[in-house]
Write a protein that holds these residues in place. Structure first.
Motif, short mmCIF file in Angstrom:
data_model
loop_
_atom_site.label_atom_id
_atom_site.label_comp_id
_atom_site.label_asym_id
_atom_site.label_seq_id
_atom_site.Cartn_x
_atom_site.Cartn_y
_atom_site.Cartn_z
N GLN A 135 -6.03 -11.73 11.03
CA GLN A 135 -7.02 -11.95 9.97
C GLN A 135 -6.27 -12.10 8.65
O GLN A 135 -5.07 -11.83 8.59
N PRO A 136 -6.96 -12.52 7.60
CA PRO A 136 -6.26 -12.58 6.31
C PRO A 136 -5.67 -11.22 5.95
O PRO A 136 -6.29 -10.18 6.17
N LEU A 137 -4.47 -11.21 5.45
CA LEU A 137 -3.73 -9.98 5.19
C LEU A 137 -4.49 -9.03 4.27
O LEU A 137 -4.48 -7.83 4.46
N ARG A 138 -5.22 -9.57 3.30
CA ARG A 138 -5.97 -8.73 2.35
C ARG A 138 -7.08 -7.95 3.03
O ARG A 138 -7.54 -6.94 2.50
N GLU A 139 -7.51 -8.36 4.23
CA GLU A 139 -8.56 -7.63 4.95
C GLU A 139 -8.03 -6.40 5.67
O GLU A 139 -8.79 -5.55 6.10
N SER A 140 -6.72 -6.28 5.79
CA SER A 140 -6.13 -5.12 6.46
C SER A 140 -5.69 -4.05 5.47
O SER A 140 -5.26 -2.98 5.87
N GLY A 141 -5.81 -4.33 4.18
CA GLY A 141 -5.41 -3.37 3.16
C GLY A 141 -4.97 -4.08 1.90
O GLY A 141 -5.02 -5.30 1.80
N PRO A 142 -4.51 -3.32 0.92
CA PRO A 142 -4.14 -3.92 -0.36
C PRO A 142 -2.89 -4.80 -0.26
O PRO A 142 -1.97 -4.48 0.49
N VAL A 143 -2.92 -5.90 -0.98
CA VAL A 143 -1.78 -6.82 -1.02
C VAL A 143 -1.35 -7.01 -2.47
O VAL A 143 -2.11 -6.76 -3.40
N LEU A 144 -0.13 -7.43 -2.63
CA LEU A 144 0.42 -7.80 -3.94
C LEU A 144 0.68 -9.29 -3.94
O LEU A 144 0.97 -9.88 -2.88
N ASP A 145 0.60 -9.93 -5.10
CA ASP A 145 1.09 -11.30 -5.23
C ASP A 145 2.60 -11.21 -5.42
O ASP A 145 3.08 -10.56 -6.34
N MET A 146 3.33 -11.85 -4.52
CA MET A 146 4.78 -11.75 -4.54
C MET A 146 5.38 -13.15 -4.66
O MET A 146 5.06 -14.02 -3.87
N PRO A 147 6.24 -13.36 -5.66
CA PRO A 147 6.87 -14.68 -5.77
C PRO A 147 7.88 -14.91 -4.65
O PRO A 147 8.60 -14.00 -4.26
N VAL A 148 7.88 -16.13 -4.16
CA VAL A 148 8.83 -16.55 -3.14
C VAL A 148 9.50 -17.81 -3.66
O VAL A 148 8.80 -18.74 -4.05
N PRO A 149 10.79 -17.88 -3.76
CA PRO A 149 11.76 -16.88 -3.31
C PRO A 149 11.93 -15.75 -4.32
O PRO A 149 11.80 -15.95 -5.52
N SER A 150 12.21 -14.60 -3.80
CA SER A 150 12.55 -13.41 -4.60
C SER A 150 12.94 -12.30 -3.65
O SER A 150 12.83 -12.44 -2.44
N SER A 151 13.37 -11.21 -4.20
CA SER A 151 13.64 -10.02 -3.42
C SER A 151 12.56 -9.00 -3.78
O SER A 151 12.52 -8.53 -4.91
N PHE A 152 11.68 -8.69 -2.85
CA PHE A 152 10.57 -7.79 -3.15
C PHE A 152 11.06 -6.44 -3.69
O PHE A 152 10.37 -5.79 -4.45
N ASN A 153 12.25 -6.05 -3.30
CA ASN A 153 12.80 -4.78 -3.75
C ASN A 153 13.01 -4.74 -5.27
O ASN A 153 13.02 -3.68 -5.87
N ASP A 154 13.17 -5.91 -5.87
CA ASP A 154 13.46 -5.99 -7.30
C ASP A 154 12.26 -6.39 -8.15
O ASP A 154 12.37 -6.43 -9.37
N ILE A 155 11.12 -6.69 -7.56
CA ILE A 155 9.99 -7.23 -8.31
C ILE A 155 9.15 -6.13 -8.96
O ILE A 155 8.77 -6.23 -10.11
N THR A 156 8.82 -5.10 -8.22
CA THR A 156 7.96 -4.05 -8.76
C THR A 156 8.81 -2.88 -9.26
O THR A 156 10.02 -2.86 -9.08
N GLN A 157 8.14 -1.92 -9.87
CA GLN A 157 8.84 -0.72 -10.33
C GLN A 157 8.58 0.47 -9.41
O GLN A 157 8.97 1.59 -9.72
N GLU A 158 7.93 0.22 -8.28
CA GLU A 158 7.62 1.29 -7.34
C GLU A 158 8.87 1.66 -6.53
O GLU A 158 9.48 0.81 -5.89
N ALA A 159 9.21 2.94 -6.55
CA ALA A 159 10.38 3.40 -5.80
C ALA A 159 10.20 3.16 -4.30
O ALA A 159 11.16 2.85 -3.60
N ALA A 160 8.95 3.27 -3.82
CA ALA A 160 8.70 3.06 -2.39
C ALA A 160 9.08 1.65 -1.95
O ALA A 160 9.57 1.45 -0.84
#
Length: 144
Positions: free
Chosen positions: A66-91
């Protein structure tokens, strides 16, 4: 350097380049041409990290059905990028495990109408391992 040694270095260089391509999968970066159409899929994608304890919740709950947003919260993530460096969340900065990206794309009409069309998906930077799921991407009879 003698002509004999020069020839050896040229042959060795070609051999090393061939081995490097074979180890890397052997696919060169595609270029647009009269016989080749390209479709870039960079931009904003829906993104979700599987933060469950066993890192398998996405597969167990089949987030891909199903659409990913229906399984829980999603973020808009730029591609290409490294998700580890985009947000400020330690997790996310320190995250190791499965992450999910989702994107809808409109394909060129010829790709969906010509059942003999070969469509190649090139993923430039997937670390370790990637699973690709397509929903409605191709018409019956097409292979990705």
């Amino acid at each position: 350097m003698s002509l004999k040694w020069s020839a050896c270095w040229v042959a060795l260089g070609q051999l090393l380049c061939s081995c490097a391509l074979a180890l890397k999968g052997g696919m060169l970066f595609p270029k647009e041409s009269p016989s080749r159409e390209l479709k870039a899929l960079d931009g904003l994608w829906h993104f979700r990290a599987d933060l469950s304890n066993n890192r398998l919740q996405g597969f167990e709950q089949q987030w891909y059905r199903q659409p990913l947003r229906e399984s829980g919260p999603v973020l808009d993530m730029p591609v290409p990028s490294s998700f580890n460096d985009i947000t400020q969340e330690a997790a996310l900065r320190d995250f190791i495990g499965w992450v999910w990206y989702e994107r809808e794309a409109i394909l060129p009409r010829r790709w969906t109408q010509d059942t003999d069309m070969r469509v190649v998906l090139r993923i430039n930077s997937a670390h370790y391992y990637a699973v690709v799921v397509s929903q409605g991407l191709l018409c019956p009879g097409h292979k990705l």
